[in-house]
Write an enzyme that holds these catalytic residues in place. Structure first.
Site, PDB file in Angstrom:
ATOM      1  N   ASP A 199      89.032 -29.325  15.907  1.00  0.00           N
ATOM      2  CA  ASP A 199      90.499 -29.308  15.982  1.00  0.00           C
ATOM      3  C   ASP A 199      90.969 -27.998  15.354  1.00  0.00           C
ATOM      4  O   ASP A 199      90.543 -27.661  14.244  1.00  0.00           O
ATOM      5  CB  ASP A 199      91.069 -30.507  15.221  1.00  0.00           C
ATOM      6  CG  ASP A 199      92.548 -30.722  15.503  1.00  0.00           C
ATOM      7  OD1 ASP A 199      93.334 -29.768  15.309  1.00  0.00           O
ATOM      8  OD2 ASP A 199      92.923 -31.834  15.896  1.00  0.00           O
ATOM      9  N   GLU A 243     100.280 -35.743  21.808  1.00  0.00           N
ATOM     10  CA  GLU A 243     100.829 -34.422  22.106  1.00  0.00           C
ATOM     11  C   GLU A 243     100.118 -33.735  23.257  1.00  0.00           C
ATOM     12  O   GLU A 243     100.726 -32.982  23.998  1.00  0.00           O
ATOM     13  CB  GLU A 243     100.782 -33.549  20.850  1.00  0.00           C
ATOM     14  CG  GLU A 243     101.679 -34.080  19.741  1.00  0.00           C
ATOM     15  CD  GLU A 243     101.602 -33.282  18.457  1.00  0.00           C
ATOM     16  OE1 GLU A 243     100.740 -32.371  18.354  1.00  0.00           O
ATOM     17  OE2 GLU A 243     102.388 -33.576  17.548  1.00  0.00           O
ATOM     18  N   HIS A 291      91.942 -38.363  24.064  1.00  0.00           N
ATOM     19  CA  HIS A 291      91.153 -37.765  22.995  1.00  0.00           C
ATOM     20  C   HIS A 291      91.210 -38.614  21.738  1.00  0.00           C
ATOM     21  O   HIS A 291      92.157 -39.355  21.506  1.00  0.00           O
ATOM     22  CB  HIS A 291      91.589 -36.334  22.702  1.00  0.00           C
ATOM     23  CG  HIS A 291      93.003 -36.183  22.229  1.00  0.00           C
ATOM     24  ND1 HIS A 291      94.091 -36.287  23.077  1.00  0.00           N
ATOM     25  CD2 HIS A 291      93.515 -35.929  21.003  1.00  0.00           C
ATOM     26  CE1 HIS A 291      95.198 -36.098  22.384  1.00  0.00           C
ATOM     27  NE2 HIS A 291      94.883 -35.889  21.121  1.00  0.00           N
ATOM     28  N   HIS A 304      90.525 -38.326  17.501  1.00  0.00           N
ATOM     29  CA  HIS A 304      90.355 -37.472  16.325  1.00  0.00           C
ATOM     30  C   HIS A 304      89.352 -38.120  15.379  1.00  0.00           C
ATOM     31  O   HIS A 304      89.412 -39.328  15.144  1.00  0.00           O
ATOM     32  CB  HIS A 304      91.684 -37.334  15.565  1.00  0.00           C
ATOM     33  CG  HIS A 304      92.745 -36.614  16.318  1.00  0.00           C
ATOM     34  ND1 HIS A 304      93.031 -35.288  16.109  1.00  0.00           N
ATOM     35  CD2 HIS A 304      93.604 -37.037  17.271  1.00  0.00           C
ATOM     36  CE1 HIS A 304      94.024 -34.929  16.896  1.00  0.00           C
ATOM     37  NE2 HIS A 304      94.391 -35.977  17.627  1.00  0.00           N
TER      38      HIS A 304
END
Length: 141
Positions: free
Chosen positions: A36, A100, A105, A107
């Protein structure tokens, strides 16, 4: 099922096509994990399916299984690489849910006792991210 359509011009789709830079940490036939660029913890990485999918609401069973198997693999690796006592796994769906980037996805954030997550939205130094990625890759071996 989302009422919205998948946009193949999202940043993660561009990363998959090598049209946008990323620091790749792990990949297999179905998933990709990369760092990230605005990490909230050292070792913060993402896991995405390689096939188009807007979010969890649109994911096929096969995409969900592939992503979650890689999430487990990467969670173990980041905990080992950063000597973490735990891991936070986050996943957001649609704008009101905090999403966003509209490509499914997850994290993965290694966690340490008494250490808060950093504020969101702060860009990391690429050299630091490369060094962290190396630590995770080593932990995967």
């Amino acid at each position: 099922m989302s009422i919205y359509k998948y946009n193949p011009e999202n940043i993660f789709a561009k990363i998959l096509r090598d049209e946008a830079p990323s620091i790749r940490v792990y990949e297999d036939d179905e998933t990709l994990s990369f760092m990230d660029i605005m990490p909230r913890a050292d070792g913060h990485c993402l896991v995405i399916p390689k096939s188009p999918c807007r979010n969890l609401l649109d994911a096929s069973d096969a995409q969900l299984v592939a992503v979650m198997l890689t999430v487990r693999k990467m969670s173990r690796a980041v905990m080992k690489a950063f000597d973490a006592q735990g891991v936070t796994v986050q996943q957001f769906n649609e704008a009101v849910g905090g999403q966003e980037v509209f490509h499914f996805h997850v994290h993965i954030l290694p966690r340490h006792e008494g250490v808060a997550l950093r504020a969101p939205g702060i860009m990391a130094d690429r050299e630091v991210l490369n060094a962290q990625a190396d630590r995770i890759r080593f932990a995967l071996t």
